[in-house]
Motif scaffolding. Structure first.
Motif, short mmCIF file in Angstrom:
data_model
loop_
_atom_site.label_atom_id
_atom_site.label_comp_id
_atom_site.label_asym_id
_atom_site.label_seq_id
_atom_site.Cartn_x
_atom_site.Cartn_y
_atom_site.Cartn_z
N UNK A 110 -11.20 -1.92 -1.28
CA UNK A 110 -11.31 -0.46 -1.26
C UNK A 110 -10.13 0.09 -0.45
N UNK A 111 -9.64 1.29 -0.79
CA UNK A 111 -8.42 1.81 -0.14
C UNK A 111 -8.44 1.81 1.38
N UNK A 129 -13.84 9.54 7.56
CA UNK A 129 -14.55 10.58 6.82
C UNK A 129 -14.46 11.92 7.54
N UNK A 130 -14.57 11.89 8.87
CA UNK A 130 -14.49 13.13 9.64
C UNK A 130 -13.10 13.74 9.55
N UNK A 131 -12.06 12.90 9.57
CA UNK A 131 -10.70 13.40 9.41
C UNK A 131 -10.55 14.12 8.07
N UNK A 132 -11.14 13.56 7.03
CA UNK A 132 -11.06 14.21 5.71
C UNK A 132 -11.75 15.56 5.73
N UNK A 170 -7.08 22.89 5.15
CA UNK A 170 -6.31 23.12 3.92
C UNK A 170 -7.09 23.91 2.88
N UNK A 171 -8.37 24.16 3.15
CA UNK A 171 -9.22 24.91 2.21
C UNK A 171 -9.30 24.21 0.86
N UNK A 172 -9.43 22.89 0.92
CA UNK A 172 -9.54 22.08 -0.29
C UNK A 172 -10.84 21.29 -0.20
N UNK A 173 -11.57 21.16 -1.27
CA UNK A 173 -12.85 20.48 -1.26
C UNK A 173 -12.69 19.03 -0.83
N UNK A 174 -13.72 18.50 -0.21
CA UNK A 174 -13.68 17.16 0.36
C UNK A 174 -13.30 16.11 -0.67
N UNK A 175 -13.87 16.19 -1.86
CA UNK A 175 -13.60 15.18 -2.89
C UNK A 175 -12.13 15.06 -3.22
N UNK A 176 -11.44 16.18 -3.29
CA UNK A 176 -10.01 16.14 -3.60
C UNK A 176 -9.21 15.57 -2.43
N UNK A 177 -9.62 15.92 -1.21
CA UNK A 177 -8.94 15.37 -0.03
C UNK A 177 -9.11 13.86 0.00
N UNK A 178 -10.32 13.38 -0.26
CA UNK A 178 -10.56 11.93 -0.26
C UNK A 178 -9.72 11.24 -1.32
N UNK A 179 -9.65 11.84 -2.49
CA UNK A 179 -8.85 11.24 -3.56
C UNK A 179 -7.38 11.16 -3.15
N UNK A 180 -6.85 12.23 -2.56
CA UNK A 180 -5.45 12.25 -2.15
C UNK A 180 -5.18 11.23 -1.05
N UNK A 181 -6.08 11.14 -0.07
CA UNK A 181 -5.88 10.18 1.03
C UNK A 181 -5.98 8.75 0.52
#
Length: 430
Positions: free
Chosen positions: A43-44, A148-151, A158-169
């Motif tokens: 896993x990443x 997870x907390x950092x995300x 950044x006003x971006x939903x968590x799912x997109x942040x997780x995907x980007x990270x």
């Protein structure tokens, strides 16, 4: 992972929740170990610690600790503050997780894979264990891993939903791992087809496990609570299958008791207080499609808390939850749908019903109300009920329609609308 409204917990309740968190870390650690043993991709979040372990002296568990602590440091830097108590707890959790990873690695030292099927089995087993661990971490409602907390922090800033942040990270971690792999070894280390399998599988499994484990764990948390009495009931909630007549039953109960009936009123109140359009609220009210659910599961959008950046759908649920709590505080009301039974589950003055019916009864009602053909009515019932179930399961972690979620389940097709009203009012002792 479900969104809940947090309430003050006693010391005993906190201990219970930290026990569940520790069990989650155990599952998570052994899941990581089995994916490492599989040797077909990690896993990443584990790729870079594993890569460093191949080059430097510290153990894989120690690098997991270093990596998690680094996430805490980044949190502090981004927020321009001091180390908080929560972040100190995250460091402690990182130490425990790293120790468990090393312990699990030693215990599985004799495990070897002799075929690709063995490798695939270890990968799948590891993914399941990680999913269980992540689920227990979330349902414990104590502290999240620092990554997870950092995300969540980045999502808020950044006003971006968590799912997109997780995907980007996750993508950034994989790119960094590939770059370092080529720099040190001239080939990719730790990233293979198993990385993709595990990444998608963990999210989907965690999303499916939460309704099951969430109910069981909540039941364990509430094991010390005494049974509910019906002598002081001031609120009745009604969840219902489409076409079962639950809405009409709720109206008649409210009229019978002289109570407020809350259904469409929620839409009007939420539209006025949130700025969300009435059209959007009607479109998304108690609805979550299978595709939306899979996306949220894979990228763990359900890890997002009410205090962080929310999607419009999550804002809608939060606003409706607040309206339901306000209505319950006033009392003498019947509330239909909107996960009200779960939102008010800790109140002793509430009684929760689920109204269902057989398909023929529901089809006749839907055909009469909307002028549908029988075939279209049946398809609409299945679609609406599936959407309500997805919505309920996602936002509460419970199982929509499960008798354990409610005080009483009534099948209106067996009793009829008026008789169901009589029985429910009598059951409430009103």
């Amino acid at each position: 992972m479900a969104i809940f409204l947090f309430q003050t917990m006693t010391l005993v309740e906190k201990i219970d929740r930290y026990i569940i968190l520790f069990l989650g870390l155990v599952f998570m650690a052994f899941g990581m170990v089995f994916t490492i043993r599989a040797e077909i991709g990690l896993v990443p979040i584990l790729c870079i610690p594993y890569l460093f372990d191949q080059v430097l002296t510290p153990t894989i568990g120690q690098f997991v600790i270093i990596f998690q602590v680094l996430f805490v440091v980044i949190q502090v830097f981004i927020q321009k503050g001091k180390l908080s108590a929560v972040q100190c707890t995250q460091i402690l959790v990182a130490l425990i997780l790293g120790g468990l990873v090393d312990g699990g690695y030693m215990l599985t030292d004799g495990l070897i894979t002799t075929s690709y099927l063995d490798q695939l089995f270890f990968l799948l087993l590891g993914s399941v264990l990680i999913a269980v661990g992540v689920t227990l971490e979330m349902v414990s409602k104590t502290v999240l891993l620092s990554g997870d907390t950092l995300m969540l922090v980045l999502s808020d800033i950044l006003k971006i939903r968590f799912g997109k942040i997780k995907m980007l990270i996750d993508i950034v971690l994989l790119v960094v791992c590939i770059g370092l792999s080529y720099l040190w070894f001239g080939s990719v280390i730790g990233i293979r087809e198993g990385t993709i399998i595990a990444t998608f599988l963990v999210g989907i499994l965690a999303g499916r496990l939460q309704p099951v484990l969430g109910v069981s764990v909540d039941g364990w948390f509430n094991r010390r609570q005494s049974g509910k009495t019906t002598s002081n009931i001031r609120v009745i909630t009604i969840a219902r299958g489409f076409g079962s007549g639950g809405h009409e039953i709720g109206q008649k109960i409210a009229e019978r008791l002289g109570w407020d009936f809350i259904d469409q009123q929620l839409i009007d109140n939420v539209a006025g207080k949130t700025g969300l359009s009435t059209e959007f609220i009607v479109k998304k009210d108690q609805k979550l499609t299978a595709t939306e659910r899979v996306w949220k599961d894979i990228w763990m959008d359900n890890i997002q808390s009410l205090g962080k950046r929310l999607t419009d759908e999550d804002k809608l649920f939060e606003a409706q939850s607040r309206e339901i709590l306000l209505a319950a505080d006033k009392g003498n009301c019947v509330i239909v749908g909107r996960c009200a039974n779960k939102i008010l589950q800790d109140r002793s003055d509430c009684l929760h019903f689920f109204v269902s019916s057989d398909i023929d009864f529901a089809c006749k009602r839907v055909m009469a109300e909307f002028g549908y053909t029988q075939e279209k009515a049946r398809a609409e019932i299945e679609q609406v009920d599936e959407s309500r179930s997805m919505h309920y399961n996602y936002y509460t972690g419970g199982v929509w329609g499960d008798e354990k979620e409610y005080d009483w389940c009534v099948k209106s097709s067996d009793w009829g609308i008026d008789e169901s009203v009589e029985m429910m009012v009598s059951f409430a002792g009103l």
